[in-house]
Design a protein around this motif. Structure first.
Motif, PDB file in Angstrom:
ATOM      1  N   LEU A  54       0.763  -1.341  -0.062  1.00 51.98           N
ATOM      2  CA  LEU A  54       0.193  -0.033   0.172  1.00 51.98           C
ATOM      3  C   LEU A  54       0.776   1.345   0.008  1.00 51.98           C
ATOM      4  O   LEU A  54       0.437   2.160  -0.660  1.00 51.98           O
ATOM      5  CB  LEU A  54      -1.008   0.033   1.224  1.00 51.98           C
ATOM      6  CG  LEU A  54      -2.202  -1.010   1.261  1.00 51.98           C
ATOM      7  CD1 LEU A  54      -2.957  -0.845   2.436  1.00 51.98           C
ATOM      8  CD2 LEU A  54      -3.043  -0.423   0.115  1.00 51.98           C
ATOM      9  N   ALA A  55       1.889   1.080   0.856  1.00 48.75           N
ATOM     10  CA  ALA A  55       2.745   2.362   0.771  1.00 48.75           C
ATOM     11  C   ALA A  55       3.499   2.895  -0.563  1.00 48.75           C
ATOM     12  O   ALA A  55       3.502   3.901  -1.016  1.00 48.75           O
ATOM     13  CB  ALA A  55       4.050   2.073   2.107  1.00 48.75           C
ATOM     14  N   ALA A  56       3.973   1.591  -1.113  1.00 49.50           N
ATOM     15  CA  ALA A  56       4.394   1.670  -2.552  1.00 49.50           C
ATOM     16  C   ALA A  56       3.503   2.176  -3.447  1.00 49.50           C
ATOM     17  O   ALA A  56       3.817   3.198  -4.176  1.00 49.50           O
ATOM     18  CB  ALA A  56       4.879   0.328  -3.063  1.00 49.50           C
ATOM     19  N   ARG A  57       2.188   1.868  -3.333  1.00 48.77           N
ATOM     20  CA  ARG A  57       1.152   2.221  -4.391  1.00 48.77           C
ATOM     21  C   ARG A  57       0.840   3.729  -4.360  1.00 48.77           C
ATOM     22  O   ARG A  57       0.802   4.198  -5.370  1.00 48.77           O
ATOM     23  CB  ARG A  57      -0.033   1.440  -4.164  1.00 48.77           C
ATOM     24  CG  ARG A  57      -1.083   1.843  -4.812  1.00 48.77           C
ATOM     25  CD  ARG A  57      -2.467   1.246  -4.768  1.00 48.77           C
ATOM     26  NE  ARG A  57      -3.454   1.845  -5.390  1.00 48.77           N
ATOM     27  CZ  ARG A  57      -4.964   1.225  -5.328  1.00 48.77           C
ATOM     28  NH1 ARG A  57      -5.065   0.157  -4.907  1.00 48.77           N
ATOM     29  NH2 ARG A  57      -5.918   2.096  -5.865  1.00 48.77           N
ATOM     30  N   ALA A 114       5.326   7.178   3.069  1.00 49.17           N
ATOM     31  CA  ALA A 114       6.098   6.207   4.046  1.00 49.17           C
ATOM     32  C   ALA A 114       5.275   5.407   4.655  1.00 49.17           C
ATOM     33  O   ALA A 114       4.069   5.701   4.870  1.00 49.17           O
ATOM     34  CB  ALA A 114       6.950   7.090   4.998  1.00 49.17           C
ATOM     35  N   ARG A 115       5.686   4.241   5.253  1.00 51.92           N
ATOM     36  CA  ARG A 115       4.608   3.299   5.823  1.00 51.92           C
ATOM     37  C   ARG A 115       4.248   3.862   7.390  1.00 51.92           C
ATOM     38  O   ARG A 115       3.002   3.702   7.701  1.00 51.92           O
ATOM     39  CB  ARG A 115       5.447   2.003   6.399  1.00 51.92           C
ATOM     40  CG  ARG A 115       5.764   1.249   5.159  1.00 51.92           C
ATOM     41  CD  ARG A 115       6.566  -0.088   5.635  1.00 51.92           C
ATOM     42  NE  ARG A 115       5.876  -1.088   5.956  1.00 51.92           N
ATOM     43  CZ  ARG A 115       6.222  -2.120   6.354  1.00 51.92           C
ATOM     44  NH1 ARG A 115       7.278  -2.646   5.985  1.00 51.92           N
ATOM     45  NH2 ARG A 115       5.356  -3.081   6.950  1.00 51.92           N
ATOM     46  N   ALA A 116       4.878   4.725   7.951  1.00 51.70           N
ATOM     47  CA  ALA A 116       4.427   5.635   9.134  1.00 51.70           C
ATOM     48  C   ALA A 116       3.187   6.297   8.714  1.00 51.70           C
ATOM     49  O   ALA A 116       2.489   6.498   9.642  1.00 51.70           O
ATOM     50  CB  ALA A 116       5.470   6.522   9.869  1.00 51.70           C
ATOM     51  N   THR A 117       3.428   7.086   7.543  1.00 53.19           N
ATOM     52  CA  THR A 117       2.243   7.995   7.056  1.00 53.19           C
ATOM     53  C   THR A 117       0.905   7.097   6.800  1.00 53.19           C
ATOM     54  O   THR A 117      -0.197   7.452   7.103  1.00 53.19           O
ATOM     55  CB  THR A 117       2.487   8.743   5.902  1.00 53.19           C
ATOM     56  OG1 THR A 117       3.751   9.560   6.180  1.00 53.19           O
ATOM     57  CG2 THR A 117       1.484   9.639   5.348  1.00 53.19           C
ATOM     58  N   LEU A 118       1.203   5.782   6.272  1.00 55.97           N
ATOM     59  CA  LEU A 118       0.257   5.025   5.940  1.00 55.97           C
ATOM     60  C   LEU A 118      -0.571   4.535   7.148  1.00 55.97           C
ATOM     61  O   LEU A 118      -1.800   4.450   7.077  1.00 55.97           O
ATOM     62  CB  LEU A 118       0.614   3.753   4.903  1.00 55.97           C
ATOM     63  CG  LEU A 118      -0.441   2.633   4.806  1.00 55.97           C
ATOM     64  CD1 LEU A 118      -1.401   3.134   3.835  1.00 55.97           C
ATOM     65  CD2 LEU A 118       0.331   1.421   4.142  1.00 55.97           C
ATOM     66  N   ARG A 119       0.323   4.288   7.958  1.00 53.41           N
ATOM     67  CA  ARG A 119      -0.376   3.645   9.510  1.00 53.41           C
ATOM     68  C   ARG A 119      -1.066   4.601  10.015  1.00 53.41           C
ATOM     69  O   ARG A 119      -2.243   4.344  10.448  1.00 53.41           O
ATOM     70  CB  ARG A 119       0.802   3.357  10.525  1.00 53.41           C
ATOM     71  CG  ARG A 119       1.459   1.878   9.981  1.00 53.41           C
ATOM     72  CD  ARG A 119       2.451   1.236  11.178  1.00 53.41           C
ATOM     73  NE  ARG A 119       3.318   0.521  10.721  1.00 53.41           N
ATOM     74  CZ  ARG A 119       4.411   0.459  10.820  1.00 53.41           C
ATOM     75  NH1 ARG A 119       5.045   1.776  10.486  1.00 53.41           N
ATOM     76  NH2 ARG A 119       5.278  -0.310  10.102  1.00 53.41           N
ATOM     77  N   GLN A 120      -0.978   5.799   9.942  1.00 50.95           N
ATOM     78  CA  GLN A 120      -1.683   6.951  10.643  1.00 50.95           C
ATOM     79  C   GLN A 120      -2.928   7.087   9.694  1.00 50.95           C
ATOM     80  O   GLN A 120      -4.119   7.242  10.485  1.00 50.95           O
ATOM     81  CB  GLN A 120      -0.961   8.241  10.560  1.00 50.95           C
ATOM     82  CG  GLN A 120       0.171   8.606  11.227  1.00 50.95           C
ATOM     83  CD  GLN A 120       0.781  10.014  11.205  1.00 50.95           C
ATOM     84  OE1 GLN A 120       1.493  10.089  10.361  1.00 50.95           O
ATOM     85  NE2 GLN A 120       0.598  10.833  12.164  1.00 50.95           N
ATOM     86  N   ALA A 121      -2.889   6.925   8.377  1.00 44.89           N
ATOM     87  CA  ALA A 121      -4.223   7.114   7.594  1.00 44.89           C
ATOM     88  C   ALA A 121      -4.849   5.797   8.124  1.00 44.89           C
ATOM     89  O   ALA A 121      -6.281   5.858   8.187  1.00 44.89           O
ATOM     90  CB  ALA A 121      -3.839   7.206   6.153  1.00 44.89           C
TER      91      ALA A 121
END
Length: 254
Positions: A42-45, A49-56
């Motif tokens: 998902l982060a690559a798509r 950053a994965r940290a930003t993805l986790r927050q979302a």
């Protein structure tokens, strides 16, 4: 000339924009119950950053769009289920029409705030009734009901076994009091380990905590602390259920 406040100059957080993009993807690309790709993909798509993805993802879980399930992963959540809270303003717990199931009862020292509300010594054990609530076959809430001995003075004269039978006996005795009123308060919280296990959630998952004070004889006769799954519940209040409290708009994934 108009002035610009400091708040207006603050840019939208990256995770918040990503949340909107993800929400649109959930509506157009995924079905209820479908498992999302892993965080790396998902982060690559979305190029974040994965940290930003986790927050979302955490924000979408808080809004009831996603569910984290043990051994499964992150799935698209179904629409929230409406759960009536406090519709019978003059009924004790365990009265006819109560949707809760008694699980257990034990004598335990309540949290300090509960002891203060009950007017008992902070080290004094009270009857602690544990109950659960199911809706559409899934657990939606867990409750701890704190009842001091003063509210059920005749209980000691009754042959009460342990477990659910004792819980029902405590509730029957409580119903001998004349209920004057009850007060509800709702706040957002995170699931403790014991609540998470009972509700089939991960520790720290968002929950709605409903605290209810039952008043009789000019004092607090019992206190209920009920923990509802925030991802699946939409709490309704009032006899008609017309007032609804929920996190964000209700949507259906398609």
């Amino acid at each position: 000339m108009g002035t610009t406040t400091q708040l207006e100059t603050v840019p939208e957080p990256k995770y918040w924009h990503l949340k909107t993009v993800l929400s649109e993807a959930l509506d157009s690309e995924f079905s209820v119950g479908e498992i999302l790709p892993n965080e790396r993909d998902l982060a690559a798509r979305f190029g974040v950053a994965r940290a930003t993805l986790r927050q979302a993802l955490e924000q979408l879980e808080l809004e009831g769009r996603l569910q984290r399930r043990r051994g499964v992963g992150t799935t698209v959540a179904p629409p929230r289920v409406g759960v009536a809270v406090g519709t019978e303003q003059h009924a004790w717990p365990g009265a006819a029409g109560d949707d809760w199931q008694t699980v257990d009862c034990a004598a335990a020292v309540p949290p300090a705030a509960v002891a203060d509300a009950l007017g008992t010594d902070r080290e004094q054990p009270v009857h602690t009734v544990r109950r659960s609530r199911m809706t559409h076959g899934q657990p939606v809430a867990a409750e701890l009901l704190y009842i001091p001995e003063a509210s059920v003075p005749e209980l000691s004269a009754i042959d009460t076994p342990s477990g659910a039978a004792r819980a029902r006996a405590v509730l029957r005795e409580l119903q001998r009091l004349e209920l004057e009123s009850r007060e509800n308060a709702v706040e957002l919280g995170s699931a403790r380990a014991d609540d998470a296990k009972e509700l089939d959630r991960l520790p720290g998952a968002p929950v709605l905590v409903v605290t209810t004070r039952y008043l009789a004889g000019g004092r607090t006769a019992a206190v209920s602390v009920a923990t509802y799954r925030a991802d699946t519940c939409r709490l309704t209040f009032g006899d008609s259920g017309a007032v609804e409290i929920h996190e964000g708009p209700e949507r259906r994934a398609s």
